[in-house]
Every structure is written in structure tokens, then in C-alpha cells.
Enzyme design. Structure first.
Site, mmCIF file in Angstrom:
data_model
loop_
_atom_site.group_PDB
_atom_site.id
_atom_site.type_symbol
_atom_site.label_atom_id
_atom_site.label_comp_id
_atom_site.label_asym_id
_atom_site.label_seq_id
_atom_site.Cartn_x
_atom_site.Cartn_y
_atom_site.Cartn_z
ATOM 1 N N HIS A 144 37.951 19.461 38.664
ATOM 2 C CA HIS A 144 39.011 19.019 37.745
ATOM 3 C C HIS A 144 40.365 19.129 38.430
ATOM 4 C CE1 HIS A 144 40.027 23.211 37.056
ATOM 5 N NE2 HIS A 144 38.849 23.480 36.528
ATOM 6 N N HIS A 180 41.247 22.265 40.672
ATOM 7 C CA HIS A 180 40.662 22.283 42.008
ATOM 8 C C HIS A 180 41.435 21.350 42.942
ATOM 9 C CE1 HIS A 180 36.992 23.037 39.341
ATOM 10 N NE2 HIS A 180 37.175 24.182 39.977
ATOM 11 N N CYS A 183 31.088 39.754 33.998
ATOM 12 C CA CYS A 183 31.336 38.368 33.598
ATOM 13 C C CYS A 183 30.585 37.450 34.547
ATOM 14 C CB CYS A 183 32.832 38.041 33.635
ATOM 15 S SG CYS A 183 33.182 36.276 33.336
ATOM 16 N N CYS A 239 32.932 34.796 36.236
ATOM 17 C CA CYS A 239 33.690 35.299 37.383
ATOM 18 C C CYS A 239 32.786 35.832 38.480
ATOM 19 C CB CYS A 239 34.637 36.420 36.955
ATOM 20 S SG CYS A 239 35.982 35.903 35.871
ATOM 21 N N CYS A 284 35.968 38.514 28.677
ATOM 22 C CA CYS A 284 36.619 38.321 29.969
ATOM 23 C C CYS A 284 38.000 37.714 29.717
ATOM 24 C CB CYS A 284 35.784 37.377 30.839
ATOM 25 S SG CYS A 284 36.646 36.775 32.304
ATOM 26 N N HIS A 334 37.843 33.832 31.132
ATOM 27 C CA HIS A 334 36.965 32.851 30.498
ATOM 28 C C HIS A 334 36.930 32.961 28.974
ATOM 29 C CE1 HIS A 334 35.453 32.787 34.667
ATOM 30 N NE2 HIS A 334 35.214 31.524 34.407
ATOM 31 N N LYS A 341 45.012 27.424 30.126
ATOM 32 C CA LYS A 341 44.671 27.169 31.522
ATOM 33 C C LYS A 341 43.652 26.034 31.578
ATOM 34 C CE LYS A 341 42.113 28.937 35.455
ATOM 35 N NZ LYS A 341 41.034 29.838 35.875
ATOM 36 N N LYS A 350 36.956 23.918 32.635
ATOM 37 C CA LYS A 350 35.863 23.338 31.868
ATOM 38 C C LYS A 350 35.551 24.171 30.632
ATOM 39 C CE LYS A 350 34.829 19.744 34.406
ATOM 40 N NZ LYS A 350 34.903 18.361 33.898
#
Length: 537
Positions: free
Chosen positions: A28, A31, A137, A140, A162, A165, A313, A316
Site C-alpha cells: 500500500h 510501503h 502480537c 508485529c 497491540c 494493530h 495510520k 490493511k
């Protein structure tokens, strides 16, 4: 004290890396943001005439990949192969990423060297066997400290989440092998103090120093509850912790244990570009591993901020993972490469909006830059038949433009090449573009053209040569950021035939005034930045 990147041996390369990205899904904007930044940085250094090595790749082991593959009814390797070949590599090609290597952690050139590295640490007594229980997690691939967790609400009420996430952690208990990370706290703090620029930005440095000062725990470096990973060489019931595996890509990709000459001339990285959510791995665990092995440490680790959409943030898991192709299909690849580095200060969080992109594209790219290129080419065509005239009547106004270009070169080179302040470097170039637009407005060549005396025609020739020569410098300066449009501008100025390839032009020579030869054929090519169509649904 461990060595830094300045102590490379042999024919050294300016070595830049991105994180290696998890292949649990397609890439996405987040990245691509880091990868484009690395590409601009390394293209810039190539145009300084330096030897460069730019590395990116994919992280393909761990429980998260295994679960994703299972959910899609394929093997982990088949899942990784599909994502890499159909999503990751094609996107980097689409975005004109000029990486020198693409490392995959499932490759034998990597896995063999990882086993050797870990075996060596074990033989040195840096690794021991023990047990561990704690919140984990999967997203992570990391055990979390209790103080880092969030209290769940709504459907997650009563659970610990987490912080990255926003999903419940799992309580994991297993017998593992541990790296003696706790012994490296004082050494790390000493290194940070001696190398204050090692962690950037300053806020990231402060976070890590505070974290290490609180004391480090030994690190679990193996897993025994699943088998998708690199086997621990002395105990095949365990696989190596995915982050130990992943971090070593920066060494294995440049010849660690396989090509000593290449390794000595490339390693360590001059710059690791990362997201701030993986800061501790790169500034605590990675340097401690290198210290334990007696290897030099990176020059600096630079953490970019998060791209935000609607205050969240971009990811996905938050359902905000916008595909880069959603934007390139509308704005174009070069505008995409330009926008995020221009709109957001690298190292800070920044919000993306379609409206902001549209406004900046129209104002800065289409109106200021693209229109300037079109106007100059059109006037050279109209008044001089497309042959660039000679400047014979330069005065204070022309000297100001010449000085403006020299200033833009110096500022952009310092900001982009040294400080990784992409925004300020790009702004310096576009400030010069505005200066040239102002110069044309003030000199009014369309009025001067009515003066058919030799003096009037000399003045007109000087104005248009000055504008074209300014654009030559801009094409060189923007080549790292927008290679396709820079090449189009270069070709339209007739510079290819007269000066050679744009890629051979040195950044530091961009301000060498008078480089564009009189008589060069200037053509009005395609519009650099076409008018945008309506926003797609």
C-alpha cells in the site's frame, strides 16, 4: 566501540536499504512511501557520480505469513511466491524504483547465512536456552511489554491490545533460545552518545535512549510453536525468530559469509530507511547483534512517520491501505513520486487527501513547472524557429537567475543528499522554478519580440536562452524525483543530442551556467503534467 559505516574497506558503495516488507498482503501507500524515498536518495547519489547500492525485498517467514497462507489454502512458500511476483516486484517496476537487489528471506543465499550467523553467536556463548511467557502480537511478530498494551473497548473489552494493530495480543508460553540482549544496554547507550546522528529524527532518538536506559531484557530468538522459518541449526525443533532472520538481510544480501570483497565494500548500510513502528528492532536489536558479532554498525537509521487517512495510520488492518495504482492511474507516476516527499516532512506523520494532491498537482506541477516548460519551448519555436538563440545581452536580471540556480543546486544537494530532508530540497528547486516564471513575467519577451532592431532581438534571444538554460538545470535537479518528466524536458530542450544522456549529468554540475549550447533544437513536446480529469469514483 563498534565501528560505524564510515569505516568500510575497499571500493565503498553508498548503501541504502528499505525494510523488507511482510508479504501477508499486497503493498500500500505506506510501503511505497519508504521505497520511493530510498529510490530518490540513491538516484541523487548516483548523479553525484558515486557508487551506490540500493536494497529492498520481502520478509517471508513467521507465524503471520503462515496463517495468511493457511487462510488462502496454499503453502506459505506458494503464497510468498505469488505475492512477490504478482504484487511487490511489479509495483516497484511501475514506480520506477531502481533497486540494485531484491532480497527474499526464503532464498538459500539468505537462509544459509542466517544459520551460520546464529550458530556463531551460540558458539560464542551469546545464546542460551530458557523459557518465556508473555503477551505476543502476531501482526508485529513480537512479544509486547505489558506497559505498551492498550485496554480494549467494545468487542475487545477486557482484553489487551497491540498499540499498533489495535487487536488483542495472545498469551504465548514456550521454551526458547535467548540472545543476551540485556548485556548490551550500556554499550548501546555509549554508541548513541558517540554517534548522535545514528537515530533520526531527534524524537525517535530520544524514544530509544529512554527505552534502553530503563534496562533491556534478553531476547527470545527462536520459536517452537510453528515451523515456518529458518531452522535453528543445533535444534531443529525450533525456528529462528523472524526478526532475527529479517534483520540479517542487510548483511546476507551484500555477501556476508559468501563474498567478502563485496561485503567489505558495501556493509554496513549508510542509511536504513524504516517506519517508526519498527524502530526498536533496527536501533536496539540490530546493533546489539552486530556488536556481538564484532561487525560495524550502520551509519544511521532514519524513521519516517506514518501516512494518515482520516486520522488513522494507513494499513490493511485499519482498512485504509490505499493502493499506489489508485493514485498513479489518475495523477501519473512522476507526480506520485513527487507528492508525498514534497507534501510531508520526512520523519513526521502526514495526512493524505485526494484534494490536497489535486491542489498541489495543479498549482505547482501543471501551472508553475509544466506551463513554464511549454511557454519557453513555444516562444523559441515562434521567434527563432526552434533553434536556441545565443545570449549576448545579459544583465542583472540574468545574473539573478544564474545565482538562483546555483543556490537551488547547493540547497537541494545538502537537503536531499545529506540531510534526507526531501521536502526542503524539492521546495528549493520549485522556488527556483517560481523565480524563472517571475523573470519571464518581468522581462515580457512577447513585447520585446516586437522590437525588430538588432538590440531588441539580442535582448529577446538572451531572455529565452536564460529561461531554457534554467530549465536544463531543473531537469537535472528533478531527475531523481521525477525521472520520466525530466527526461521529456531534457529531450525537448535538444539536450540529448548536444549534451548526452540526462542520467550522466552530475547534480553538482547542474548550476554550471551556459551548458546548453546555442543552436540546440528546442521542441514543444507533450505537456509534462496534463490537466486532471474528474476524480474517479
Amino acid at each position: 566501540m563498534a565501528a560505524t559505516g564510515s569505516e568500510k574497506q575497499g571500493a565503498t558503495a553508498y548503501y541504502v536499504s528499505t525494510p523488507i516488507y511482510y508479504v501477508n498482503d499486497a503493498p500500500h501507500l505506506g510501503h511505497a512511501y519508504t521505497t520511493v524515498a530510498g529510490d530518490v536518495l540513491t538516484r541523487w547519489h548516483r548523479q553525484r557520480g558515486e557508487k551506490v547500492w540500493y536494497l529492498t525485498g520481502t520478509d517471508e517467514h513467521g507465524q503471520k505469513i503462515m496463517r495468511t497462507a493457511e487462510a488462502n489454502n496454499v503453502t506459505p512458500q506458494a503464497w510468498c511466491d505469488k505475492l512477490v511476483e504478482e504484487a511487490w516486484k511489479p509495483l516497484w517496476e511501475h514506480l520506477n524504483i531502481a533497486n540494485d537487489d531484491f532480497i527474499r528471506t526464503t532464498e538459500k543465499r539468505h537462509t544459509d547465512r542466517v544459520q551460520e550467523f546464529v550458530q556463531d553467536l551460540y558458539d560464542k556463548g551469546e545464546i542460551y536456552k530458557g523459557g518465556y511467557e508473555g503477551p505476543y502480537c502476531v501482526g508485529c511478530e513480537e512479544y509486547k511489554l505489558p506497559g505498551d498494551l492498550l485496554d480494549g473497548e467494545g468487542e475487545f473489552a477486557g482484553q489487551k491490545l497491540c498499540p499498533i494493530h489495535k487487536k488483542p495480543v495472545e498469551l504465548l508460553k514456550e521454551e526458547n533460545y535467548f540472545f543476551k540482549l540485556s548485556e548490551y544496554g550500556p554499550k548501546l547507550l555509549e554508541f548513541y552518545a558517540a554517534n548522535p546522528g545514528f537515530i533520526q529524527p531527534e524524537s525517535a532518538r530520544n524514544e530509544i535512549v529512554n527505552f534502553v536506559e530503563q534496562g533491556l531484557q534478553d531476547l527470545s530468538i527462536s520459536r517452537s510453536t510453528f515451523d515456518w522459518g529458518v531452522p535453528v541449526p543445533w535444534d531443529d525443533k525450533h525456528v529462528i525468530y523472524v526478526w532475527i532472520d529479517a534483520l540479517l538481510n542487510y548483511a546476507t544480501a551484500v555477501g556476508y559469509g559468501a563474498n567478502q570483497e563485496k561485503f567489505d565494500g558495501t556493509f554496513p548500510a549508510d542509511v536504513h530507511l524504516i517506519g517508526k513502528d519498527i524502530l526498536r528492532f533496527h536501533t536496539v536489536i540490530w546493533p546489539a547483534m552486530l556488536m556481538a558479532q564484532g561487525l560495524p554498525l550502520p551509519g544511521k537509521v532514519v524513521a519516517n512517520g506514518w501516512l494518515m487517512v482520516g486520522g488513522e495510520k494507513m494499513s490493511k488492518s485499519n482498512l485504509t491501505g490505499i493502493k499506489p495504482q489508485d493514485l498513479t492511474s489518475h495523477f501519473g507516476v512522476d507526480a506520485y513520486r513527487w507528492y508525498f516527499l514534497r507534501a510531508i516532512a520526512y520523519g513526521s506523520d502526514g495526512s493524505f487527501s485526494w484534494e490536497d494532491f489535486t491542489a498541489r498537482y495543479t498549482s505547482e506541477l501543471a501551472n508553475d513547472y509544466g506551463n513554464l516548460a511549454s511557454r519557453v519551448a513555444a516562444m523559441v519555436g515562434k521567434y527563432f524557429g526552434g533553434a536556441l538563440p545565443e545570449a549576448t545581452a545579459a544583465g542583472d536580471a540574468e545574473r539573478a537567475v544564474q545565482e538562483g540556480l546555483a543556490k537551488a543546486v547547493a540547497t537541494a544537494d545538502q537537503k536531499i543528499g545529506e540531510e534526507l530532508d526531501f521536502q526542503s530540497g524539492i521546495l528549493a528547486i520549485f522556488d527556483f522554478v517560481k523565480q524563472v516564471n517571475g523573470y519571464i513575467t518581468e522581462q515580457e519577451p512577447w513585447k520585446v519580440a516586437k522590437d525588430t532592431t538588432p538590440e531588441g532581438q539580442a535582448r529577446l534571444a538572451t531572455i529565452l536562452y536564460t529561461a531554457a538554460e534554467a530549465l536544463r538545470g531543473v531537469a537535472v535537479l528533478l531527475n531523481a524525483v521525477m525521472p520520466e518528466t525530466s527526461q521529456s524536458l531534457w529531450d525537448s530542450l535538444g539536450a540529448e543530442e548536444s549534451l548526452g544522456a540526462l542520467a550522466d549529468q552530475k547534480v553538482q554540475d547542474a548550476g554550471a551556467w551556459g551548458t546548453l549550447p546555442a543552436g540546440a533544437t528546442v521542441t514543444k513536446g507533450a505537456v509534462l503534467f496534463p490537466r486532471l480529469e474528474e476524480k474517479p469514483a
